[in-house]
Design an enzyme around this catalytic site. Sequence first.
Site, PDB file in Angstrom:
ATOM      1  N   CYS A   1     -23.645   5.063 -13.802  1.00 48.09           N
ATOM      2  CA  CYS A   1     -22.760   6.011 -13.641  1.00 48.09           C
ATOM      3  C   CYS A   1     -23.476   7.515 -14.095  1.00 48.09           C
ATOM      4  O   CYS A   1     -23.518   7.666 -15.176  1.00 48.09           O
ATOM      5  CB  CYS A   1     -21.438   5.766 -14.744  1.00 48.09           C
ATOM      6  SG  CYS A   1     -20.309   7.004 -14.529  1.00 48.09           S
TER       7      CYS A   1
ATOM      8  N   CYS B   1     -11.389   2.775 -15.079  1.00 51.14           N
ATOM      9  CA  CYS B   1     -11.887   4.458 -14.982  1.00 51.14           C
ATOM     10  C   CYS B   1     -10.649   5.128 -15.054  1.00 51.14           C
ATOM     11  O   CYS B   1     -10.306   5.885 -13.938  1.00 51.14           O
ATOM     12  CB  CYS B   1     -12.679   4.237 -13.687  1.00 51.14           C
ATOM     13  SG  CYS B   1     -13.567   5.866 -13.583  1.00 51.14           S
TER      14      CYS B   1
ATOM     15  N   GLU C   1       0.813  -1.103  -0.003  1.00 55.54           N
ATOM     16  CA  GLU C   1       0.019   0.029   0.066  1.00 55.54           C
ATOM     17  C   GLU C   1       0.863   1.168   0.210  1.00 55.54           C
ATOM     18  O   GLU C   1       0.667   2.316  -0.724  1.00 55.54           O
ATOM     19  CB  GLU C   1      -0.911  -0.065   1.236  1.00 55.54           C
ATOM     20  CG  GLU C   1      -2.069  -1.013   1.139  1.00 55.54           C
ATOM     21  CD  GLU C   1      -2.935  -0.261  -0.077  1.00 55.54           C
ATOM     22  OE1 GLU C   1      -3.338   0.661  -0.375  1.00 55.54           O
ATOM     23  OE2 GLU C   1      -3.416  -1.468  -0.749  1.00 55.54           O
TER      24      GLU C   1
ATOM     25  N   CYS D   1     -15.358   3.374 -20.480  1.00 53.84           N
ATOM     26  CA  CYS D   1     -16.737   3.150 -20.097  1.00 53.84           C
ATOM     27  C   CYS D   1     -17.453   1.907 -20.868  1.00 53.84           C
ATOM     28  O   CYS D   1     -18.254   1.310 -20.098  1.00 53.84           O
ATOM     29  CB  CYS D   1     -17.371   4.605 -20.200  1.00 53.84           C
ATOM     30  SG  CYS D   1     -16.784   5.828 -19.475  1.00 53.84           S
TER      31      CYS D   1
ATOM     32  N   CYS E   1     -17.044  -1.135 -18.794  1.00 57.04           N
ATOM     33  CA  CYS E   1     -17.234  -0.800 -17.200  1.00 57.04           C
ATOM     34  C   CYS E   1     -18.542  -1.609 -16.569  1.00 57.04           C
ATOM     35  O   CYS E   1     -19.461  -1.399 -16.948  1.00 57.04           O
ATOM     36  CB  CYS E   1     -17.328   0.529 -16.931  1.00 57.04           C
ATOM     37  SG  CYS E   1     -17.604   0.886 -15.122  1.00 57.04           S
TER      38      CYS E   1
HETATM   39  S1  SF4 Z   1     -18.736   4.174 -16.527  1.00 59.32           S
HETATM   40 FE1  SF4 Z   1     -18.376   5.751 -15.011  1.00 59.32          FE
HETATM   41  S2  SF4 Z   1     -17.270   4.604 -13.440  1.00 59.32           S
HETATM   42 FE2  SF4 Z   1     -17.278   3.271 -15.337  1.00 59.32          FE
HETATM   43  S3  SF4 Z   1     -15.363   3.712 -16.426  1.00 59.32           S
HETATM   44 FE3  SF4 Z   1     -16.728   5.111 -17.076  1.00 59.32          FE
HETATM   45  S4  SF4 Z   1     -16.452   7.018 -15.994  1.00 59.32           S
HETATM   46 FE4  SF4 Z   1     -15.617   5.365 -14.573  1.00 59.32          FE
END
Ligand code: SF4
Length: 347
Positions: free
Chosen positions: A216, A200, A45, A207, A210
């Site tokens: 989102c 992200c 970390e 996206c 995602c």
């Molecule tokens: S949809 Fe939203 S959370 Fe997902 S990668 Fe795109 S900006 Fe990030």
Amino acid sequence: MSTPSCRWKTLADFAARLLAWWECHGRHDLPWQIDRTPYRVWLSEIMLQQTQVGTVVPYFQRFTDCFPSLSDLARADLDEVMALWSGLGYYARARNLHAAARICAEQHKGCLPKTTEELQALPGIGESTANAIIAQAHDRRAPILDGNVKRVMARHAAIAGWPGKTAVQRQLWQESESRTPPDRARDYTQAIMDLGATLCRRRKPDCANCPVASDCQALALNLVDQLPESRKPKPRPRRSTRLAVLQDEQRRIMLERRPPSGIWGGLWSLPELPHGDNRVQGQPLLSIEHHFTHFILDIHPVLVHASESSNISDNGDTEWLSVSEALSRGIPRPIRQIIEGVLALED
Ligand code: SF4
């Protein structure tokens, strides 16, 4: 916008969607995930603060080969620790790590403590790092908010404002808290970090792939590129200076060397006329606006004939040079512009 109850439903589902994605696409074989002791999690970390996984892995391996346990690190010389850290940057991290290991050896029987408060009392461990250690080493629920998670939260919940601001940070913590599931703390923590690091991303987030794109808010509002907001630059103060292009009868000009520290330290420049001293008039040349990191300098050059003023500079380090010789010296860009302007006047 979602109604509160439907928002609750989607948030409850957030962890499930993220974990399903992570099972197939997340990172499962990082060295600190294999023999997951609190010491190795802590070390990873700290190394991962400000540094990417690919850079950290070989450092982590060398470090744990030399210091396999917290007691080994506590017994080591700081010089040895710094040598192993060399090249990873942000060296305060290594100094804090070593100091914290010694505190653990003296006060916690050679182990890392197991609560957020006690971990945070150690040098170099903030709330998010403390919680990441608790979640990953002990599999206990503990929301995190590192740089990657801040970005995901700011986008997924469309939180405006710079995340360094206390009020914005508070909102981001709430969003992280509300998405952290009651169980699978270890996997969820790795999953949310992986989402921030791999999909992200700060630039060009993916996206389309995602797992939490359906709710989102930044994506829905077309704000992905604007969030999280960057810090608004402070307006820079302005200063002004009059510089003399002192020219003798052979058209040579006088340069003086700047003191070693301060702006343009050690470079050659034109003598500065004292503020408020209007005895030297000369011919005004084109003014220049020069941007430094912390201020803007308005430079007002004046062409002065040496016969009109022979004592402009009391700096011992001065030289009379032809214009082409002056241009071949180490001179700052605006000074070059001024001297080139003088050359143009002569043509
Ligand atoms: S949809 Fe939203 S959370 Fe997902 S990668 Fe795109 S900006 Fe990030």
